[in-house]
Design a protein around this motif. Structure first.
Motif, PDB file in Angstrom:
ATOM      1  N   PRO A   1       0.798  -1.231   0.000  1.00 49.95           N
ATOM      2  CA  PRO A   1       0.000   0.000   0.000  1.00 49.95           C
ATOM      3  C   PRO A   1       0.831   1.282   0.000  1.00 49.95           C
ATOM      4  O   PRO A   1       0.315   2.343  -0.352  1.00 49.95           O
ATOM      5  CB  PRO A   1      -0.820  -0.115   1.300  1.00 49.95           C
ATOM      6  CG  PRO A   1      -0.863  -1.571   1.611  1.00 49.95           C
ATOM      7  CD  PRO A   1       0.468  -2.094   1.154  1.00 49.95           C
TER       8      PRO A   1
ATOM      9  N   GLY B   1      -2.402   2.053  -2.711  1.00 50.30           N
ATOM     10  CA  GLY B   1      -3.595   2.662  -2.133  1.00 50.30           C
ATOM     11  C   GLY B   1      -3.347   3.708  -1.069  1.00 50.30           C
ATOM     12  O   GLY B   1      -4.000   4.760  -1.045  1.00 50.30           O
ATOM     13  N   TYR B   2      -2.404   3.450  -0.156  1.00 47.56           N
ATOM     14  CA  TYR B   2      -2.148   4.418   0.905  1.00 47.56           C
ATOM     15  C   TYR B   2      -1.504   5.679   0.339  1.00 47.56           C
ATOM     16  O   TYR B   2      -1.871   6.806   0.715  1.00 47.56           O
ATOM     17  CB  TYR B   2      -1.270   3.811   1.999  1.00 47.56           C
ATOM     18  CG  TYR B   2      -0.993   4.784   3.119  1.00 47.56           C
ATOM     19  CD1 TYR B   2      -2.008   5.207   3.972  1.00 47.56           C
ATOM     20  CD2 TYR B   2       0.285   5.310   3.302  1.00 47.56           C
ATOM     21  CE1 TYR B   2      -1.765   6.112   4.984  1.00 47.56           C
ATOM     22  CE2 TYR B   2       0.534   6.220   4.319  1.00 47.56           C
ATOM     23  CZ  TYR B   2      -0.491   6.621   5.156  1.00 47.56           C
ATOM     24  OH  TYR B   2      -0.238   7.545   6.142  1.00 47.56           O
TER      25      TYR B   2
ATOM     26  N   ARG C   1      -6.292   6.466  -0.850  1.00 48.74           N
ATOM     27  CA  ARG C   1      -7.508   5.656  -0.958  1.00 48.74           C
ATOM     28  C   ARG C   1      -7.650   4.671   0.195  1.00 48.74           C
ATOM     29  O   ARG C   1      -8.709   4.070   0.367  1.00 48.74           O
ATOM     30  CB  ARG C   1      -7.505   4.880  -2.284  1.00 48.74           C
ATOM     31  CG  ARG C   1      -7.557   5.780  -3.503  1.00 48.74           C
ATOM     32  CD  ARG C   1      -7.351   4.988  -4.781  1.00 48.74           C
ATOM     33  NE  ARG C   1      -7.323   5.872  -5.947  1.00 48.74           N
ATOM     34  CZ  ARG C   1      -6.879   5.510  -7.139  1.00 48.74           C
ATOM     35  NH1 ARG C   1      -6.410   4.275  -7.321  1.00 48.74           N
ATOM     36  NH2 ARG C   1      -6.882   6.356  -8.150  1.00 48.74           N
ATOM     37  N   GLU C   2      -6.568   4.467   0.953  1.00 44.67           N
ATOM     38  CA  GLU C   2      -6.606   3.547   2.080  1.00 44.67           C
ATOM     39  C   GLU C   2      -6.168   4.285   3.335  1.00 44.67           C
ATOM     40  O   GLU C   2      -5.273   5.132   3.295  1.00 44.67           O
ATOM     41  CB  GLU C   2      -5.683   2.340   1.824  1.00 44.67           C
ATOM     42  CG  GLU C   2      -6.103   1.498   0.630  1.00 44.67           C
ATOM     43  CD  GLU C   2      -5.126   0.362   0.353  1.00 44.67           C
ATOM     44  OE1 GLU C   2      -4.266   0.074   1.225  1.00 44.67           O
ATOM     45  OE2 GLU C   2      -5.201  -0.221  -0.730  1.00 44.67           O
TER      46      GLU C   2
ATOM     47  N   SER D   1      -5.117   0.520   7.810  1.00 45.23           N
ATOM     48  CA  SER D   1      -5.339  -0.632   6.935  1.00 45.23           C
ATOM     49  C   SER D   1      -4.050  -1.342   6.563  1.00 45.23           C
ATOM     50  O   SER D   1      -4.090  -2.481   6.076  1.00 45.23           O
ATOM     51  CB  SER D   1      -6.068  -0.196   5.655  1.00 45.23           C
ATOM     52  OG  SER D   1      -5.213   0.605   4.837  1.00 45.23           O
TER      53      SER D   1
END
Length: 421
Positions: A48, A52-53, A57-58, A62
């Motif tokens: 991530p 995503g991170y 988005r995260e 997570s």
């Protein structure tokens, strides 16, 4: 028989170390489990950080392998922000922390991972020079990309490997200008070869990334501590507001070397030498994850794999071996990447020069295809791009080493399963 009086120590708080601790408890080990990590954050997963991170988005929570309370609940002694400074193999102790705390082990797992390679050029001490390996790096870089996107800033990335390309995609999504400097003629040249590297060139160019191939950074120019430009060995200068060094990672073997453990030749990827049970040259010390160089029976060579799946499976395999279970670690190398609207998965091992041809199945122009690296009719590796649920048959094709009909392999109408003996 493993009893409650034994102490297993894990050095390294990444995915491999955390999953090893989890496996020890799941397998019924009720002795002492100590996990020592030189980062202050609880063990987390790294994908991530560039996906995503990094993109926002995260959420931060997570990325962690377990919730913080898991460690106390499972009686895992977690020492965060503590560096192991020495291993005494004769006394079977590790020494860690500023005060030199010493703890005895019955079994020791080294999951020390890798660290980003540094640019050895003038200007790397400037505030705008970045690396991406740790959660703290990703947090800082996310703020940088947000600012560059807001202010129409320019990021130069040294290296067109997976991290370089994923950060390039993230930077463009934030709105930053991006130039990637890469000494090879295509991105991912050493992994995918020129045939598939060109697809990634076109993907990123369509999204506004500029590439400068056949060159290396020689200097980062700044003023008052800030980055102003990056210069290359062919005389070019790229005005910019930040530089990301994404030139690969080096296995963290210093601790193992100082303890006299066997280490692989750096020319072949380095790493701590282990056997099929992930044991080092000392039978009471194992190694797993990015730092372990293990013999792979399928490819007939020693591999060091830096990807998520290797840590996910290697940590538990080492834990079972430490418990005396019958373990043979021969996981297929596997990794994945997401860039813009293109997702891919790669299985196998096919370095440049090892294959005769690359067979494309599907429409490479639409970026919905499979690619196979083939030698004498045998599949060495396969990559699926925006085509899903095919990893199992792809890996079976590789494992069987069976000769396949190349025309059938390229035909999307022929089920992959039908090509597996």
């Amino acid at each position: 028989m493993v009893d409650a009086d034994q102490t297993f120590v894990i050095v390294g708080g990444g995915l491999a170390g955390a999953k090893a601790a989890e496996t020890l408890r799941a397998e019924g080990f009720n002795g002492r489990v100590i996990l020592i990590c030189d980062e202050r954050d609880h063990p987390y997963e790294r994908p991530p950080l560039s996906k995503g991170y990094l993109l926002g988005r995260e959420e931060r929570d997570s990325v962690f392998v377990h919730e913080p309370a898991w460690y106390a609940r499972h009686d895992v002694e977690l020492h965060l922000g503590q560096t192991v400074v020495a291993i005494d193999r004769a006394a079977k102790t590790v020494r860690y922390g500023d005060d030199g705390t010493s703890v005895r082990y019955d079994k020791l797992l080294l999951a020390t991972g890798a660290e980003p390679r540094r640019l050895d050029i003038p200007g790397t001490g400037l505030a705008g020079v970045h690396h991406l390996r740790r959660l703290s790096h990703a947090e800082r870089l996310r703020g940088v990309l947000t600012g560059l996107g807001r202010d129409n800033g320019h990021l130069v990335i040294a290296g067109a490997g997976w991290i370089g390309l994923e950060v390039a995609a993230a930077a463009r999504e934030y709105g930053a200008e991006v130039t990637v400097v890469e000494p090879e003629p295509t991105p991912l040249h050493g992994v995918l070869g020129p045939e598939l590297g060109q697809i990634f060139t076109e993907l990123h160019r369509e999204h506004g990334v500029r590439f400068h191939f056949g060159a290396r950074l020689t200097e980062i120019v700044g003023q008052d501590g800030m980055v102003l430009a990056a210069r290359t060995d062919d005389g070019e200068e790229h005005p910019c507001h930040g530089v990301l060094a994404a030139i690969g990672a080096a296995p963290r073997t210093a601790l193992a070397e100082s303890a006299g453990l066997e280490v692989a030749d750096r020319r072949h990827g380095g790493g701590i030498v282990v056997d099929e049970r992930l044991r080092t040259s000392d039978p009471d010390i194992h190694a797993a994850g990015d730092v372990a160089a293990f013999p792979h029976p399928l490819f007939g060579t020693r591999l060091r794999v830096e990807h998520w799946a290797n840590a996910l499976h290697g940590g538990p395999a080492a834990a079972r071996a430490m418990l005396g279970r019958d373990v043979v670690y021969d996981r297929m190398p596997y990794f994945f990447s997401d860039q813009y609207d293109m997702g891919m998965e790669y299985s196998g091992w096919a370095p440049p020069g090892s294959y005769d041809e690359v067979v494309i199945r599907g429409d490479a122009g639409k970026r919905e295809f499979l690619a196979f690296w083939v030698r004498q009719g045998r599949v060495l590796a396969g990559m699926n791009v925006n085509v899903w649920d095919v990893t199992d048959p792809v890996q079976r094709l590789i494992r069987t080493k069976a000769q396949v009909d190349v025309e059938a392999l390229a035909d999307p109408h022929v089920p992959l399963d039908s090509l597996v003996p």
